[in-house]
Design an enzyme around this catalytic site. Structure first.
Site, mmCIF file in Angstrom:
data_model
loop_
_atom_site.group_PDB
_atom_site.id
_atom_site.type_symbol
_atom_site.label_atom_id
_atom_site.label_comp_id
_atom_site.label_asym_id
_atom_site.label_seq_id
_atom_site.Cartn_x
_atom_site.Cartn_y
_atom_site.Cartn_z
ATOM 1 N N TYR A 99 -15.467 -1.369 7.427
ATOM 2 C CA TYR A 99 -14.059 -1.010 7.650
ATOM 3 C C TYR A 99 -13.684 -1.283 9.112
ATOM 4 C CZ TYR A 99 -10.012 2.189 8.067
ATOM 5 O OH TYR A 99 -8.789 2.752 8.312
ATOM 6 N N GLY A 150 0.832 -1.213 0.000
ATOM 7 C CA GLY A 150 0.000 0.000 0.000
ATOM 8 C C GLY A 150 0.859 1.252 0.000
ATOM 9 N N ILE A 175 -1.612 -7.853 -2.966
ATOM 10 C CA ILE A 175 -1.237 -8.581 -1.744
ATOM 11 C C ILE A 175 -2.352 -9.548 -1.305
ATOM 12 C CG2 ILE A 175 -0.351 -8.298 0.650
ATOM 13 C CD1 ILE A 175 1.555 -7.282 -1.555
ATOM 14 N N ILE A 212 -5.812 11.056 9.707
ATOM 15 C CA ILE A 212 -4.459 11.527 9.381
ATOM 16 C C ILE A 212 -4.553 12.642 8.342
ATOM 17 C CG2 ILE A 212 -2.181 10.873 8.507
ATOM 18 C CD1 ILE A 212 -2.855 9.520 11.176
HETATM 19 N N1 SER Z 1 -9.266 8.086 8.384
HETATM 20 C C1 SER Z 1 -9.907 6.817 8.300
HETATM 21 C C2 SER Z 1 -11.222 6.903 7.646
HETATM 22 O O1 SER Z 1 -11.820 7.923 7.684
HETATM 23 C C3 SER Z 1 -10.057 6.231 9.661
HETATM 24 O O2 SER Z 1 -9.142 5.207 9.809
HETATM 25 O O3 SER Z 1 -11.691 5.964 7.111
#
Ligand code: SER
Length: 315
Positions: free
Chosen positions: A144, A9, A55, A174
């Site tokens: 997720y 990734g 992967i 992030i």
């Molecule tokens: N930043 C990610 C998302 O919004 C959270 O792991 O999916």
């Protein structure tokens, strides 16, 4: 001889900044980057070894590990939360199959260390919202998040049963300017900066009072390198909460307005609001602080100044 490091990734939001940091620290030729759906930039391609690899195919992964005699893996492949809600089957397949393959190969080839990111998405509506502890209720409401909880359990299982030294961080949202995140819920906290510079306005897809834990990319890279460099005997956990700051969408807009007074932010929540509402507002990362010395360098003011300066150079 330097140990060979594999990054999967590598062309994603985190990979595209972690790879240069690893190459700087451990030598460019020792870091093998792989990507699948997106081709990297020429600059990235020139900076060291790169392989196109899916992967989720264990044979592909095995061949790369054998070819380069890989000893350490940073497994960053993942579909994010918002796109995962639209494509739950693909999210499950990509996130889980790739991790299972990495852990199997780590066991079979005596890989010395594996890093795999978890997320605040591992938490859910029943989790305490404020100062969320490391050990708490993990009942996410997104696919997720389900893959993150299942992945955490799988990592701990391979650690206990097979002795695989796998380490994980529950990343908050992030924020970075180099590579955009794709399909996450916290993407508004990145897009807002680009739109502020380009158009002086932004239509935010969560309510203005939405508070989430966040982190600037240099802290994310630092944390990842530090956790992997930590003395294994000092780690009581395999999976760590981590945070740098928490702010509402409105507080972020106000911070940007200090630099760009004309900037206007409007709020039109969509399906991602429900995902954001299911996640904590703030995180207790004392385990990371105590066990490997985590301490962030950036708060909202310092990050905003840097983001705006860097994006101005880009656009
Ligand atoms: N930043 C990610 C998302 O919004 C959270 O792991 O999916």
């Amino acid at each position: 001889m330097a140990k060979k490091i594999l990054v999967t990734g590598a062309v994603g939001q985190i990979g595209s900044e972690l790879v240069p940091a690893l190459r700087k620290k451990y030598g460019a030729e020792n870091v093998i980057a792989t990507g699948h759906s997106t081709m990297p930039s020429d600059e990235f391609l020139k900076s060291g070894p790169f392989e196109i690899a899916d992967i989720t195919n264990v044979d592909t992964l095995r061949k790369i590990v054998e070819k380069y005699d890989i000893k350490i893996i940073y497994h960053l492949v993942s579909l994010l939360s918002a796109v995962g809600e639209q494509k739950p089957d693909i999210a499950w397949h990509i996130n889980m199959q790739s991790l299972k393959n990495v852990l199997d190969i780590a066991r079979d080839f005596k890989i010395e260390q594996v890093f795999w990111p978890s997320s605040i998405a591992a938490f859910g509506p029943d989790t305490p919202k404020n100062n969320t502890p490391n050990e708490t209720i993990l009942r996410p409401s997104t696919m997720y998040g389900v893959t993150k909880v299942a992945g955490e359990l799988l990592c701990e299982y391979y650690n206990k049963k097979y002795g695989v030294d796998v380490r994980s961080i529950r990343y908050p949202g992030i924020i970075s300017y180099k590579t955009l995140p794709g399909g996450g819920t916290t993407d508004y906290a990145v897009a807002i900066y680009f739109e502020a510079i380009k158009n002086k306005k932004y239509k935010c897809f969560v309510r203005k009072d939405t508070v989430l834990p966040m982190m600037y990319m240099p802290d994310c890279v630092k944390a990842t390198l530090d956790l992997m460099a930590a003395d294994n005997s000092k780690l009581k956990h395999r999976v760590f909460n981590l945070t740098a700051m928490s702010f509402s969408a409105e507080e972020l807009a106000k911070e940007i307005k200090k630099h760009i007074p004309e900037f206007e932010c409007t709020y039109e929540p969509d399906f991602r609001q429900k995902i954001a509402d299911s996640w904590p507002k703030s995180i207790d990362d004392s385990a990371a602080r105590n066990e490997w010395g985590w301490k962030p360098d950036y708060d909202i003011a310092k990050m905003t100044k840097d983001m705006l300066t860097e994006i101005k150079k880009k656009v």
